[in-house]
Design a protein around this motif. Structure first.
Motif, PDB file in Angstrom:
ATOM      1  N   MET A  30      76.753 -10.821 -35.594  1.00 56.53           N
ATOM      2  CA  MET A  30      76.152 -12.086 -35.163  1.00 56.53           C
ATOM      3  C   MET A  30      76.336 -13.169 -36.216  1.00 56.53           C
ATOM      4  N   THR A  34      78.377 -16.364 -35.390  1.00 60.38           N
ATOM      5  CA  THR A  34      77.621 -17.618 -35.420  1.00 60.38           C
ATOM      6  C   THR A  34      78.399 -18.677 -36.195  1.00 60.38           C
ATOM      7  N   GLU A  38      79.612 -22.039 -34.553  1.00 60.64           N
ATOM      8  CA  GLU A  38      79.332 -23.349 -35.133  1.00 60.64           C
ATOM      9  C   GLU A  38      80.603 -24.204 -35.196  1.00 60.64           C
ATOM     10  N   TYR A 286      73.219 -17.973 -42.712  1.00 61.48           N
ATOM     11  CA  TYR A 286      73.260 -17.648 -41.285  1.00 61.48           C
ATOM     12  C   TYR A 286      72.368 -16.457 -40.958  1.00 61.48           C
ATOM     13  N   ILE A 290      69.245 -16.323 -38.217  1.00 63.48           N
ATOM     14  CA  ILE A 290      68.967 -15.268 -37.238  1.00 63.48           C
ATOM     15  C   ILE A 290      67.545 -14.758 -37.395  1.00 63.48           C
ATOM     16  N   ALA A 331      70.281 -16.054 -29.498  1.00 60.91           N
ATOM     17  CA  ALA A 331      71.543 -16.795 -29.419  1.00 60.91           C
ATOM     18  C   ALA A 331      71.312 -18.222 -28.916  1.00 60.91           C
ATOM     19  N   LEU A 334      70.016 -20.164 -31.806  1.00 54.08           N
ATOM     20  CA  LEU A 334      71.097 -20.435 -32.762  1.00 54.08           C
ATOM     21  C   LEU A 334      71.949 -21.612 -32.290  1.00 54.08           C
TER      22      LEU A 334
END
Length: 380
Positions: A30, A34, A38, A286, A290, A331, A334
């Protein structure tokens, strides 16, 4: 005695399996994707393409032909990892080497360690989907997450350079300021539920509705219970707003990324770092996103629960669905983190400190007194 020993071994093995699974099968992938998300979302916002060239050669899957599986650039995180691993690792001569090497670990480990008490599902094959179901789960998260600032401070100090040191000083004052608002914003939740156990907080929301959306319990709550939740609803929205914005500040994300303001500090506290040590700071940011998103999901959005979907006691399939629901909510949050970063400009430092001390601290404090007053008038 043999039964007790076998039970102990079973608990140890299941805890180890959950730990390795959540770190290597969920969190690290993840984190990597991520970063990819991004870059793609920012490209979409800025009307660009973003990384779309790095795909997977079919030879890696056993095919002999030199073909490439088009994945829209999904191989980019793998390429980035290989690049960081193979990049030359430089340690400047003027740094304090022990603390210089320790700082990246302190930035990454707390963000992962806090996931130990977060329930990421109901049950799967009869095993609760939480690594450590402790009664002080929220306090554990705050205590461990607050250690992340040491990695940033030590990185700036051990670099023996002015710009990294300024970035670390900014970060320490910023994170301490917003930790107060972060802690105070969740006190009304504890007043309502009466427990600090994160699994119990999810069970309360299953019975009475999510704290941010109390209508999720409309079909199995009485009118008096629903009315009680609606009275508290505006104050839960205030807690959610203060908590979420404070998470942005705690993770050093725009518009709160003053510790690494590239236009002022030459990348801030990690200016002197390269190779995998730099990557650990990057991954720590990151991973903290999370963790923060997971905490928002547990405290305000019902955790792994979704109306109409039973828990894992109905079978292994629903256990997997609960896990999918939880990480689907994470998610979505995020995506909000990414969206905000590429939409809002950075605050000035005086604006950042004023928001934390003059506004959020007082708002969170008043919210506690109002919630306590409502609970005193309507105790049931």
């Amino acid at each position: 005695m043999d039964a007790i020993l076998s039970l102990d071994w079973f608990l140890i093995l299941t805890s180890l399996a959950k730990t390795l699974g959540i770190i290597f099968l969920i969190v690290l992938p993840m984190v990597s994707y991520t970063v990819y998300a991004e870059r793609r979302v920012s490209a979409l916002i800025q009307d660009r393409i973003g990384p779309n060239r790095v795909n997977m050669p079919l030879s890696l899957l056993g095919f002999k032909k030199d073909l490439v599986l088009p994945l829209g650039g999904l191989g980019q995180p793998v390429a980035d990892a290989v690049k960081f691993i193979l990049k030359e690792d430089l340690t400047p001569a003027h740094v304090n080497k022990f603390y210089y090497w320790l700082a990246p670990c302190l930035a990454m480990v707390p963000a992962i360690l806090t996931l130990a008490v977060i329930p990421f599902g109901s049950t799967f094959l009869g095993v609760p989907m939480v690594i450590a179901n402790v009664n002080i789960g929220v306090l554990f998260v705050f205590a461990i997450a607050s250690l992340g600032v040491y990695g940033i401070v030590i990185a700036g100090w051990s670099s023996n350079s002015k710009y990294p040191f300024l970035g670390s000083v900014r970060s320490s004052s910023q994170m301490i300021s917003y930790e107060l608002a972060l802690g105070l914003s969740v006190v009304p939740i504890f007043l309502i539920i009466g427990k600090l156990n994160l699994s119990e907080i999810i069970q309360y929301q299953i019975r009475h509705g999510w704290l941010l959306f109390p209508f999720t319990a409309f079909f199995h709550s009485t009118w008096s219970e629903l009315a009680h939740q609606l009275i508290l609803w505006p104050w839960m929205i205030i807690s959610f707003v203060v908590f979420t914005i404070s998470i942005f500040a705690e993770t050093n994300r725009l518009p709160f990324d003053l510790p690494e303001a590239e236009t002022e500090l030459v990348a801030g506290y990690h200016t002197e770092y390269s190779s995998m040590k730099f990557a650990l700071f990057f991954l720590g940011e990151y991973a903290a996103m999370i963790t923060g998103s997971s905490l928002i999901v547990v405290l305000f959005l019902g955790g792994w629960h979704f109306p109409g979907i039973p828990d894992g006691s109905r079978g292994w399939f629903f256990g997997l669905v609960n896990i999918g629901v939880f990480f689907g909510k994470v998610a979505a949050l995020l995506f909000v983190f990414i969206w905000v970063r590429w939409t809002l400009p950075r605050f000035r430092y005086d604006q950042l400190m004023r928001l934390g001390w003059i506004w959020f601290f007082e708002i969170a404090l008043v919210n506690i007194f109002i919630t306590a007053g409502i609970l005193a008038i309507f105790p049931n």
